[in-house]
Design an enzyme around this catalytic site. Sequence first.
Site, mmCIF file in Angstrom:
data_model
loop_
_atom_site.group_PDB
_atom_site.id
_atom_site.type_symbol
_atom_site.label_atom_id
_atom_site.label_comp_id
_atom_site.label_asym_id
_atom_site.label_seq_id
_atom_site.Cartn_x
_atom_site.Cartn_y
_atom_site.Cartn_z
ATOM 1 N N GLY A 1 2.665 2.046 10.691
ATOM 2 C CA GLY A 1 3.645 3.127 10.505
ATOM 3 C C GLY A 1 4.415 3.497 11.752
ATOM 4 O O GLY A 1 5.093 4.521 11.782
ATOM 5 N N GLY B 1 2.872 -1.158 4.197
ATOM 6 C CA GLY B 1 2.972 0.252 3.822
ATOM 7 C C GLY B 1 4.417 0.629 3.559
ATOM 8 O O GLY B 1 4.950 0.463 2.453
ATOM 9 N N GLY B 2 5.096 1.123 4.592
ATOM 10 C CA GLY B 2 6.456 1.664 4.452
ATOM 11 C C GLY B 2 7.408 0.779 3.665
ATOM 12 O O GLY B 2 8.091 1.250 2.744
ATOM 13 N N GLU C 1 -6.494 4.910 8.036
ATOM 14 C CA GLU C 1 -6.201 6.315 7.709
ATOM 15 C C GLU C 1 -7.405 6.974 7.027
ATOM 16 O O GLU C 1 -7.663 8.163 7.222
ATOM 17 C CB GLU C 1 -4.931 6.393 6.841
ATOM 18 C CG GLU C 1 -3.681 6.117 7.681
ATOM 19 C CD GLU C 1 -2.499 5.567 6.923
ATOM 20 O OE1 GLU C 1 -2.492 5.616 5.673
ATOM 21 O OE2 GLU C 1 -1.563 5.072 7.581
ATOM 22 N N ASN D 1 0.876 -1.179 0.000
ATOM 23 C CA ASN D 1 0.000 0.000 0.000
ATOM 24 C C ASN D 1 0.913 1.228 0.000
ATOM 25 O O ASN D 1 1.510 1.564 1.026
ATOM 26 C CB ASN D 1 -0.883 -0.041 1.258
ATOM 27 C CG ASN D 1 -1.695 1.228 1.450
ATOM 28 O OD1 ASN D 1 -1.781 2.065 0.543
ATOM 29 N ND2 ASN D 1 -2.280 1.383 2.620
ATOM 30 N N TRP D 2 1.032 1.849 -1.165
ATOM 31 C CA TRP D 2 1.968 2.984 -1.279
ATOM 32 C C TRP D 2 1.423 4.253 -0.617
ATOM 33 O O TRP D 2 2.137 5.237 -0.500
ATOM 34 C CB TRP D 2 2.268 3.255 -2.757
ATOM 35 C CG TRP D 2 3.252 2.286 -3.355
ATOM 36 C CD1 TRP D 2 3.788 1.179 -2.755
ATOM 37 C CD2 TRP D 2 3.821 2.337 -4.673
ATOM 38 N NE1 TRP D 2 4.650 0.540 -3.614
ATOM 39 C CE2 TRP D 2 4.684 1.225 -4.794
ATOM 40 C CE3 TRP D 2 3.678 3.193 -5.765
ATOM 41 C CZ2 TRP D 2 5.416 0.967 -5.971
ATOM 42 C CZ3 TRP D 2 4.394 2.936 -6.933
ATOM 43 C CH2 TRP D 2 5.258 1.840 -7.031
ATOM 44 N N LYS D 3 0.155 4.249 -0.242
ATOM 45 C CA LYS D 3 -0.478 5.453 0.331
ATOM 46 C C LYS D 3 -0.250 6.634 -0.626
ATOM 47 O O LYS D 3 -0.248 6.420 -1.829
ATOM 48 C CB LYS D 3 0.047 5.696 1.749
ATOM 49 C CG LYS D 3 -0.050 4.411 2.596
ATOM 50 C CD LYS D 3 0.215 4.588 4.044
ATOM 51 C CE LYS D 3 0.052 3.243 4.739
ATOM 52 N NZ LYS D 3 0.159 3.304 6.180
ATOM 53 N N GLU E 1 -5.357 -4.965 10.834
ATOM 54 C CA GLU E 1 -4.310 -3.958 10.984
ATOM 55 C C GLU E 1 -4.502 -3.204 12.298
ATOM 56 O O GLU E 1 -5.272 -2.219 12.346
ATOM 57 C CB GLU E 1 -4.375 -2.953 9.836
ATOM 58 C CG GLU E 1 -4.128 -3.560 8.468
ATOM 59 C CD GLU E 1 -3.545 -2.524 7.512
ATOM 60 O OE1 GLU E 1 -2.428 -2.713 7.051
ATOM 61 O OE2 GLU E 1 -4.207 -1.509 7.257
ATOM 62 N N HIS F 1 -9.495 1.414 5.240
ATOM 63 C CA HIS F 1 -8.175 1.559 5.875
ATOM 64 C C HIS F 1 -8.297 2.561 7.029
ATOM 65 O O HIS F 1 -9.030 3.551 6.922
ATOM 66 C CB HIS F 1 -7.140 2.036 4.850
ATOM 67 C CG HIS F 1 -5.747 1.993 5.396
ATOM 68 N ND1 HIS F 1 -5.248 2.969 6.218
ATOM 69 C CD2 HIS F 1 -4.755 1.073 5.258
ATOM 70 C CE1 HIS F 1 -4.005 2.662 6.568
ATOM 71 N NE2 HIS F 1 -3.681 1.511 5.998
ATOM 72 N N SER G 1 3.550 -2.404 10.232
ATOM 73 C CA SER G 1 5.002 -2.485 10.450
ATOM 74 C C SER G 1 5.618 -3.823 10.029
ATOM 75 O O SER G 1 6.571 -4.302 10.655
ATOM 76 C CB SER G 1 5.352 -2.162 11.894
ATOM 77 O OG SER G 1 5.013 -0.808 12.178
HETATM 78 P P1 PGA Z 1 2.984 0.076 7.550
HETATM 79 O O1 PGA Z 1 1.528 0.359 6.943
HETATM 80 O O2 PGA Z 1 3.487 -1.219 6.950
HETATM 81 O O3 PGA Z 1 3.808 1.256 7.128
HETATM 82 O O4 PGA Z 1 2.847 -0.039 9.019
HETATM 83 C C1 PGA Z 1 0.588 -0.676 6.804
HETATM 84 C C2 PGA Z 1 -0.714 -0.130 6.265
HETATM 85 O O5 PGA Z 1 -1.071 1.005 6.576
HETATM 86 O O6 PGA Z 1 -1.421 -0.826 5.509
#
Ligand code: PGA
Length: 253
Positions: free
Chosen positions: A171, A232-233, A97, A10-12, A165, A95, A211
Amino acid sequence: MSQRKLIAGNWKMNGNINLIETFADTFSKINLADKIEVLICPPFSYLEKAYGAFKEIGISVGAQDCHHEIYGAHTGNVSSKMVKECGGSYVIIGHSERRDFYPEEDKYFSEKVLRSIECDLIPIICVGENLHERNTNKTETTLKNQLEPFLIRELEKIEFVIAYEPKWAIGTGKIASIDQINSAHNFIRNTISKKYNGEAAGEKRIIYGGSVKPNNCVEILNSKVVDGALIGGASLNSKDFLSIIEDVSKSLN
Ligand code: PGA
């Protein structure tokens, strides 16, 4: 229905055209393992470009959200039909966010899921508790409440993915312990099984996000109750993402 582990990036709101080219280059040199399905969800504006660059190397693409209608006066939004037309095969829905910064009524989440399956996309439905809920033993209540609007009759026979999640792990570099992950995944599986018949319930993939990094991916993805990861990251660096896929793939042999 596929039971390969799903590793989804997930590149956000990150990445650029060059990153798509870097990924295409890095992944073209390897044989993607048949035990793992790889997905990248870039920002919507890069979806079509990513689809074109990744389709030959076996990476699917998806969107990070969609609107609950197909067309209409919804400035700034994108529908599941548009995601499909740009080559998407998955869409992330709910998600944390999105839930935090663009709060929506629960009914719209199930509408989004319905629109996405009408457009032949596989929804990845995100659920997860915050730190306060975890510390006050409300994890299962939160998961149950978040799952409820999604587990509708129309979805019984349809392929969808649940991403567990925990918000406090997204993050932050704070990874949930393998016991916490297994217990949440078992709870989600049981909740699904109470709604749908055994076979249909067993086929839904439950993946973990929060993470996930090269140094912890193998332990998490080796768990029998973890069907993949939403990353994500670490999905923004092609070498890290590749090493996650290669290490997990080797460990599944
Ligand atoms: P993260 O993000 O791997 O950076 O913790 C995961 C996500 O938001 O799907």
